[in-house]
Write an enzyme that holds these catalytic residues in place. Structure first.
Site, short mmCIF file in Angstrom:
data_model
loop_
_atom_site.label_atom_id
_atom_site.label_comp_id
_atom_site.label_asym_id
_atom_site.label_seq_id
_atom_site.Cartn_x
_atom_site.Cartn_y
_atom_site.Cartn_z
CE1 TYR A 1 -20.29 30.73 45.39
CE2 TYR A 1 -21.20 29.55 43.50
CZ TYR A 1 -21.11 29.75 44.88
OH TYR A 1 -21.84 28.95 45.71
CG PHE B 1 -3.67 7.98 9.12
CD1 PHE B 1 -5.00 7.95 9.49
CD2 PHE B 1 -3.13 6.84 8.54
CE1 PHE B 1 -5.79 6.82 9.30
CE2 PHE B 1 -3.90 5.70 8.34
CZ PHE B 1 -5.24 5.70 8.72
CG ASN C 1 -1.44 9.17 5.23
OD1 ASN C 1 -1.78 9.31 6.39
ND2 ASN C 1 -1.91 8.21 4.45
NE ARG D 1 -16.83 32.97 47.90
CZ ARG D 1 -17.94 32.25 48.19
NH1 ARG D 1 -17.81 31.05 48.72
NH2 ARG D 1 -19.14 32.72 47.93
CG HIS E 1 -5.99 12.93 -2.01
ND1 HIS E 1 -6.05 12.09 -3.10
CD2 HIS E 1 -6.27 12.15 -0.93
CE1 HIS E 1 -6.34 10.87 -2.70
NE2 HIS E 1 -6.48 10.88 -1.39
CD GLU F 1 -9.57 6.74 3.74
OE1 GLU F 1 -10.03 7.90 3.81
OE2 GLU F 1 -8.63 6.43 2.99
CE1 TYR G 1 -3.71 2.47 0.44
CE2 TYR G 1 -2.31 3.44 2.14
CZ TYR G 1 -3.40 3.53 1.29
OH TYR G 1 -4.18 4.65 1.30
#
Length: 543
Positions: A292, A352, A208, A295, A92, A438, A62
């Site tokens: 508050y 990744f 990646n 404090r 991409h 994915e 791959y």
């Protein structure tokens, strides 16, 4: 560019092991040059040799000779391996939305460079040299900010950055914020570089990883740490001018509930208000307890400190991690069943995935929202005539009714807190992509982009508190003196904005103070005035 001394003596060393958020900020915001030492270059060369061995073995691997995502089972012939990598980058690059700012692009580039030089990505040394030169020559790819899912890393933004290495896409070339916007090939030529032809594994190695997420997260950590210190300063000044008590910051209170962040903020309040005759003047008054927002400052600010410290620890790990897939590793380091050759193994895994950052970014974002929320409540304590001390005029107006004073400052702070609460919902989510291959992602880049907006808005709320607390100080008895640190804070504010002498637009004042806080100048000014200095997350290791 291949010698160890490239970049000069003040360069940030990119070795895959020691990059820090401060280093990222130096490169991103101060244009510090970078250099890659010989030991890291040797790791890059060894990693590339392993890829070449894998190619010779001619097994399906791959990222080297297969398709990507759902197309992983498509085997690619040797003659198309270079085109495969270049097509990957081109296909991409589908980012949209606002373009990343100059500092964001530089953060992305330096963190990607650092991940590659760890020696597990299999790129050639020339790829490293090109990235070094982009940074050192001020060539900044045009990168749209939206499109990453945070797994398989920040694919779309990194692809836009990688396009320029091919001589494609666009880049801005200049040392300032603006510059010439050029086609990729012309931008490379300005830096004396030729476009790259990507070889097997290199396209995937360039896109990646989690580098948009971690680059932005590193800048966020630096900004958030400055904000935390400024919020302690602003809160201490508000406590003082509102005639509040510093007893809640007593060491005994923190000792019996020993959260480290709480102890830091309590210690800061004590140091800032040390020797304050304003605090001493009402020590025996009839008030039993403060609200508050006064404090509980150590508890709320301290919790925010710990959230940011938690994120910092993850960012420091991620900056020096290999987040590529697949990883190219020595065969002796893994189970023999994972080896491809006698010397090399290629591991398909999930480094990744941005989840280790996205969850902590969302946490830190929620924490800064609370920091701003308590600051807005303190602003109300010194403006609101229904709750403030009698020595302060309503809304700090010199002529109440005719003038509104700082009234609308609280409106703006409240509006910002409302926005922060809508932003502060977790961005971490899931979408299934690539035909179901994915099927779980982190949305870590969305978390990082959100965090950037949140720290800017929270810083503005703190600026409004500083503006109002300094104006309230004008109504304190002239015979009374601020503490060592609060006095320095008041003086610092007055170098940026003048006291009110009648109504005026305060927008420019707020912007100027926000810039002052964001630059770290307030912290530095106050720190210099204190004998022991302020305590920050880095000093005490809050976690």
């Amino acid at each position: 560019m291949s010698n160890e001394h490239s970049g000069g003596p003040n360069a940030v060393v990119i070795d895959g092991e020691t990059l820090s958020p401060t280093d990222v900020e130096r490169v991103a915001r101060e244009d510090a040059p970078v250099r890659v030492p010989e030991r890291a270059r040797e790791a890059v060369r060894e990693s590339r040799d392993r890829v070449l061995e894998v190619l010779e073995a001619d097994e399906a691997v791959y990222g080297v000779n297969t398709g990507f995502g759902e197309l992983v089972n498509e085997r690619i012939g040797r003659g198309d391996l270079e085109l495969l990598q270049e097509n990957l980058v081109r296909s991409h690059a589908v980012g949209v939305g606002r373009e990343l700012e100059r500092e964001e692009v530089r953060a992305l580039l330096v963190t990607r460079l650092n991940a590659l030089v760890k020696g597990y990505s299999g790129v050639r040394e020339t790829v490293i040299d090109h990235l070094v030169e982009l940074l050192n020559a001020g060539v900044h790819p045009v990168v749209p900010s939206r499109g990453s899912l945070g797994a398989s890393g920040d694919l779309a933004p990194l692809a836009h950055a990688a396009l320029v290495l091919l001589g494609e896409g666009e880049a801005c070339v200049a040392n300032g914020d603006d510059g010439d916007r050029l086609p990729g090939e012309e931008a490379l030529a300005r830096a004396g570089l030729e476009p790259l032809s990507l070889e097997p594994k290199e396209g995937l190695a360039l896109i990646n990883g989690t580098q948009l997420t971690v680059g932005l997260a590193a800048l966020f950590v630096r900004d958030a740490e400055r904000l935390l210190d400024a919020a302690d300063v602003a809160g201490a000044l508000t406590i003082e001018v509102a005639m509040g008590s510093t007893v809640p910051a007593d060491p005994v209170v923190s000792a019996v509930r020993p959260h480290p962040g709480q102890a830091i903020s309590a210690r800061n309040v004590r140091r800032l208000t040390a020797d304050s005759s304003i605090v001493a003047s009402h020590r025996n008054c009839d008030r039993v307890q403060d609200a508050y927002s006064l404090r509980c400052l150590p508890q709320v600010h301290g919790a925010a400190r710990e959230a940011v410290a938690h994120l910092r620890s993850a960012v420091e790990v991620e900056l020096n991690s290999a987040t590529d897939n697949p990883l190219v590793v020595p065969a002796e380091d893994v189970d023999p069943r994972a080896t491809v050759t006698d010397r090399a193994a290629v591991l398909s895994a999930g480094n990744f995935h941005g989840e280790p950052l996205s969850l902590k970014l969302d946490y830190a974002t929620a924490a800064l929202t609370e920091l701003a929320a308590i600051g807005e409540r303190r602003v109300d304590r010194i403006l609101n005539p229904n709750v403030q001390e009698s020595h302060l005029p309503p809304f700090l107006a010199g002529r109440s009714g005719l003038e509104s004073g700082a009234m609308i400052g609280q409106y703006t702070a409240a509006a910002l807190v409302n926005e922060l609460r809508s932003e502060g919902r977790p961005a971490t989510d899931n979408a299934t992509v690539s035909g179901g291959q994915e099927d779980h992602v982190s949305m870590s880049a969305t978390s990082a982009l959100t965090a950037r907006r949140v720290v800017d808005r929270a810083t503005t709320v703190t600026a409004i508190e500083l503006l109002c607390a300094s104006e309230a100080a004008e109504y304190v008895d002239d015979d009374l003196e601020h503490g060592v640190g609060t006095g320095a804070a008041y003086d610092a504010v007055r170098t940026v904005v003048d006291p009110l002498e009648g109504d005026r637009p305060l927008s420019a004042d707020v912007h100027a103070l926000a810039d002052y806080v964001g630059s770290g100048a307030l912290r530095d000014r106050v720190d210099e005035a204190l004998p022991e200095g302020l305590v920050s997350n880095d000093d005490a290791g809050a976690a």
